[in-house]
Design an enzyme around this catalytic site. Structure first.
Site, short mmCIF file in Angstrom:
data_model
loop_
_atom_site.label_atom_id
_atom_site.label_comp_id
_atom_site.label_asym_id
_atom_site.label_seq_id
_atom_site.Cartn_x
_atom_site.Cartn_y
_atom_site.Cartn_z
N LEU A 55 0.83 -1.20 0.00
CA LEU A 55 0.00 0.00 0.00
C LEU A 55 0.86 1.25 0.00
O LEU A 55 1.82 1.34 0.78
CB LEU A 55 -0.90 0.01 1.25
N SER A 56 0.53 2.21 -0.85
CA SER A 56 1.15 3.53 -0.84
C SER A 56 2.67 3.43 -1.03
O SER A 56 3.12 2.94 -2.05
CB SER A 56 0.77 4.26 0.45
N ALA A 57 3.47 3.86 -0.04
CA ALA A 57 4.92 3.69 -0.15
C ALA A 57 5.28 2.22 -0.30
O ALA A 57 6.20 1.85 -1.02
CB ALA A 57 5.62 4.29 1.06
N ALA A 78 4.56 1.36 -3.88
CA ALA A 78 5.65 1.81 -4.74
C ALA A 78 6.87 0.90 -4.60
O ALA A 78 7.57 0.62 -5.58
CB ALA A 78 6.01 3.25 -4.40
#
Length: 388
Positions: free
Chosen positions: A145-147, A150
């Site tokens: 999720l999110s960072a 990425a």
């Protein structure tokens, strides 16, 4: 580049949030120790169901900023699904010494390059899990999720031969930023490489020449932390390596949400994108009913669809609709997945303290001094404790 006051205001808001990691929640995870040189100085946590058969699959799960491995597992329900369906879960965990907000450093070139930093630490964890528990090298998957999303994209880019599939929730394309100011701009949907450049960076992130992992992409339309355009960039980036057309082969409604699918020349679904109407920044959950899974919390959002179950189904690890009964399959989505990583396990050593260079590395490996607005923002980030 947005104005300085806007960026610093966002940093202040981040510093003032109540950390998800501080909330109380059950912790069913164990610690994995001595898994390699660990150049990224990450903690490794895992879950193994009772009586797990040899040759089971492995899912690597990467939490978001301010979260812990146990907190994200509790919210997303990955260990519960692993117990139902018979696979192992590895949950790398960021440490505050590496990032003040517990974000994986997806924007730091040395942490998202093949055989370096945090990416190599996660790869070493995978090999240790596969070796210790007799897992199937052909069925290793990664999500975040999110960072963490990425970073999952970075793992798929730098080690495509290791993974049969992956999933990115509210994340960003690989190689889209190499400094914190760039990261903030990309998260808001400003600037960034062209589609052809994104595809080039993905293709050149490793020496891989075989088939690529399938990828599942999830994004909320009301996400004001990571702009929805980042999901489109991810799709565009992966269309190159999978050699698929720009338009999806089909569009359907699943649990009230939009799913688009791209297939390869053989008709195999290799890219899927879920667009969650009205959802903000977080992991999509369906916690109620017979197939309910996980627990709602900050950044863990009840929206009536379980991303955890749907991802596992996309990877052939679970049924799409029933909470139990599906059996792990012996075939891999990526026939080249499963490279032996034992050469990467080295004697344990701690991560040396990092000194922030005066020059910032560019995606192509060159270096340029941070000056002007960029330098001012980076100085503010260091003062706020968000940049080394």
């Amino acid at each position: 580049m947005r104005n300085i006051s806007d960026t610093i205001a966002r940093l202040s808001a981040m510093r003032g949030r109540t950390a998800f990691s501080q909330q109380s929640h059950p912790d069913s995870l164990s610690d994995l120790t001595a898994f390699g040189s660990n150049p990224g100085a990450l903690r490794a946590r895992f879950y193994i169901p009772e009586n797990l058969p040899r040759g089971a699959a492995l899912v690597v799960v990467l939490h978001g900023c301010t979260q812990t491995a146990a907190g994200y597992d509790h919210g997303s329900g990955w260990s519960r699904l692993a117990a139902e369906e018979g696979f192992a879960v590895l949950l790398p965990e960021q440490q505050r010494a590496n990032n003040a907000n517990l974000c994986f450093n997806w924007f730091v070139p040395e942490d998202v390059s093949r055989d370096r930093g945090e990416a190599l630490s996660i790869r070493q964890m995978i090999e240790a899990m596969v070796t210790k528990h007799g897992l199937d090298r052909r069925r290793v998957f990664v999500t975040g999720l999110s960072a963490g999303g990425a970073m999952a994209a970075a793992m798929l880019a730098t080690y495509p031969e290791v993974f049969a599939g992956g999933a990115v929730i509210a994340g960003l394309a690989y190689g889209t930023a190499s400094t914190i100011p760039e990261a903030f701009d990309r998260m808001r949907g400003h600037g960034g490489p062209s589609q052809s450049e994104l595809q080039r960076r993905l293709a050149q992130a490793s020496p891989h020449q075989g088939s690529w992992p399938k990828i599942s992409i999830w994004q909320g339309t009301a996400d004001h932390t990571v702009a929805p355009s980042n999901a489109d960039s991810l799709v565009a980036q992966w269309q190159g390596v999978h050699r698929v057309e720009a338009s999806p082969v089909r569009k359907e409604t699943v649990d009230g949400q939009t799913r688009q699918v791209w297939c390869d020349a053989d008709g195999n679904a290799v890219i899927e994108k879920y667009t969650i109407a009205g959802m903000g920044h977080g992991t999509p959950l369906k916690t109620g009913g017979e197939d309910g899974l996980g627990h709602a919390a900050p950044f863990m959002l009840e929206v009536g669809i379980s991303s955890t179950r749907r991802m596992a189904a996309f990877w052939d690890l679970a049924s799409r609709d029933a909470p139990r009964g599906a059996k792990p399959k012996a075939t891999a989505a990526n026939p080249t997945a499963g490279t032996d990583l034992r050469p990467y396990i080295a004697p344990e050593r701690s991560r040396p303290a990092r000194v922030e260079p005066a020059e910032q590395p560019r995606p192509d490996g060159s270096r340029a001094s941070a000056t002007g607005i960029g330098k001012t923002i980076e100085d503010a980030l260091r003062a706020a404790g968000l940049m080394r």
